[in-house]
Write an enzyme that holds these catalytic residues in place. Structure first.
Site, PDB file in Angstrom:
ATOM      1  CB  THR A 124      -0.940   0.000   1.217  1.00 57.02           C
ATOM      2  OG1 THR A 124      -1.780  -1.155   1.155  1.00 57.02           O
ATOM      3  CG2 THR A 124      -1.810   1.240   1.239  1.00 57.02           C
ATOM      4  CB  SER A 130      -9.017   0.244  -3.464  1.00 53.16           C
ATOM      5  OG  SER A 130      -9.556   0.256  -2.158  1.00 53.16           O
ATOM      6  CB  ILE A 155       3.884  -1.275   5.978  1.00 52.80           C
ATOM      7  CG1 ILE A 155       3.805  -0.513   4.640  1.00 52.80           C
ATOM      8  CG2 ILE A 155       4.496  -2.649   5.800  1.00 52.80           C
ATOM      9  CD1 ILE A 155       2.824  -1.099   3.637  1.00 52.80           C
ATOM     10  CD  GLN A 335     -28.513  -0.405  21.763  1.00 54.66           C
ATOM     11  OE1 GLN A 335     -27.537   0.203  21.339  1.00 54.66           O
ATOM     12  NE2 GLN A 335     -29.533   0.207  22.350  1.00 54.66           N
ATOM     13  CD  GLU A 362      -4.915  -8.580   4.710  1.00 51.98           C
ATOM     14  OE1 GLU A 362      -4.363  -7.709   4.020  1.00 51.98           O
ATOM     15  OE2 GLU A 362      -4.330  -9.239   5.571  1.00 51.98           O
TER      16      GLU A 362
END
Length: 380
Positions: A124, A130, A155, A335, A362
């Protein structure tokens, strides 16, 4: 449900006991410290879990993906920080298994399997998440070396890694097909670990900036031929997505288990809140969603183990569905606890934050839906 072998049943029982007795009591402390959980890695080493998915010829356990997912699920029930140790070993070493020479595998995989070295996965970038094919990091040949320049982002475990599998373009004119992969060892001149991000959760594993400035790497550290490495990265993700999904199922089950016990004990209006239909319906829906996700995860794992051409589709399905279920279940568990669920003194706040991460890592769940759509629509 998938039938387990006697060996798998024994392994699950053993890991469940280990998780409950050794990991659960320190899970909150691991998160609060925000440091790599070396003590858990040592625990995994002693119990034969480190390197479980790596091949036996490289000192690994030789397990299949389905068996590995069973282990990750059990650990994630009590601590996703701990399950991430095993998951990280898989993502970071898959390109090496796919592209690496036998010499490279023998050098780098056994130390990972033995838990002596932490690997990291450097894909990345600030402008390439993406869409990894749009990365701008460069690797330029210089005699017997490559000179790497670029910045990687988010990373995981780069700050403690013995080596990072770094992806960079050797031929930008080829776009995504011009990406190559390199093993960059800790301490290599020009390799700097920059900013550690302040994450919402999963704080034991730092998301790091990795800076490459005229970083000289031997050509012998290139994985496979020039170009084509991005496909190896995507294969790594195909293997890891069912594992992320198993992690999501585990943390969701852990949240449900906690909510059930709380609902049985919490008294309101003169009786346990588990006696109220509103709570019963919530718990029933949570349990049903988790079981549906679990079966999809197991299916995806089996597809990977078979090398099925549809493993990418099922992996994407499992990843987005199971993580969406984990998010929904943890929100509902909070909740059920009401005000207590919102307090950091209770484990559900941690689980809810961890669930959010599974929808992102991922490959975001939106990307997973795109993957599934491409498979079911084909060319038209």
């Amino acid at each position: 449900m998938d039938e387990l072998t006697s060996e798998q049943e024994m392994l699950v029982r053993s890991v469940r006991r280990l998780a409950q007795e050794k990991i659960a009591p320190v899970a909150e402390e691991i998160e609060e410290k925000g440091e790599y959980p070396w003590e858990i890695l040592e625990l995994f080493k002693k119990n034969g879990l480190s390197g479980l998915l790596l091949p036996e010829q490289y000192c690994g356990g030789g397990a299949d993906v389905f068996t590995f997912a069973l282990v990750v699920e059990e650990i994630a029930k009590v601590c996703t920080n701990s399950s991430t140790i095993l998951q990280g070993q898989v993502l970071s070493t898959k390109p090496l298994l796919v592209l690496g020479s036998e010499e490279q595998k023998q050098e780098y995989l056994p130390p990972v399997a033995r838990g002596e070295v932490i690997p990291a996965f450097g894909l990345t970038e600030p402008g390439a998440g993406s869409d990894p094919g749009s990365m701008v990091s460069r690797a330029v040949r210089d005699d017997g070396d490559y000179i790497l320049n670029g910045t990687k982002r988010f990373i995981s475990d780069a700050d403690v890694a013995g080596f990072i599998t770094v992806f960079a373009k050797t031929d930008p004119s080829q776009g995504a097909k011009g990406v190559s992969a390199f093993i960059v060892e800790k301490g290599t001149p020009g390799l700097t670990i920059g900013k550690r991000e302040k994450k919402m959760g999963s704080k034991a594993h730092q998301a790091c900036e990795v800076i490459l400035e005229d970083c000289r790497v031997p050509a012998a550290n290139r994985l496979g031929p020039e170009g084509g490495a991005l496909s190896a990265a995507l294969k790594a993700l195909d293997t890891c997505r069912p594992i992320v999904a198993a992690r999501a199922v585990g943390l969701a089950q852990g949240a449900l288990d906690y909510a059930i016990e709380y609902a049985k004990q919490r008294q309101q209006f003169g009786r346990p809140i588990a006696k109220f239909q509103a709570i019963q319906f919530m718990l029933a829906e949570m349990a049903t969603r988790i079981e549906a996700a679990r079966q999809l995860v197991y299916k995806a794992c089996r597809e990977v183990d078979r090398g099925s051409p549809e493993m990418s589709k099922y992996g994407a399905m499992a990843k987005f569905y199971a993580s969406d279920v984990a998010m929904k279940v943890t929100i509902d568990a909070v909740q059920i606890l009401g005000g207590y669920g919102y307090m950091e003194d209770y484990p559900l706040a941690r689980r809810m934050k961890d669930a959010k991460l599974t929808q992102i890592v991922e490959g975001t769940n939106q990307i997973q839906r795109t993957v599934v759509a491409r498979h079911i629509l084909g060319d038209f």
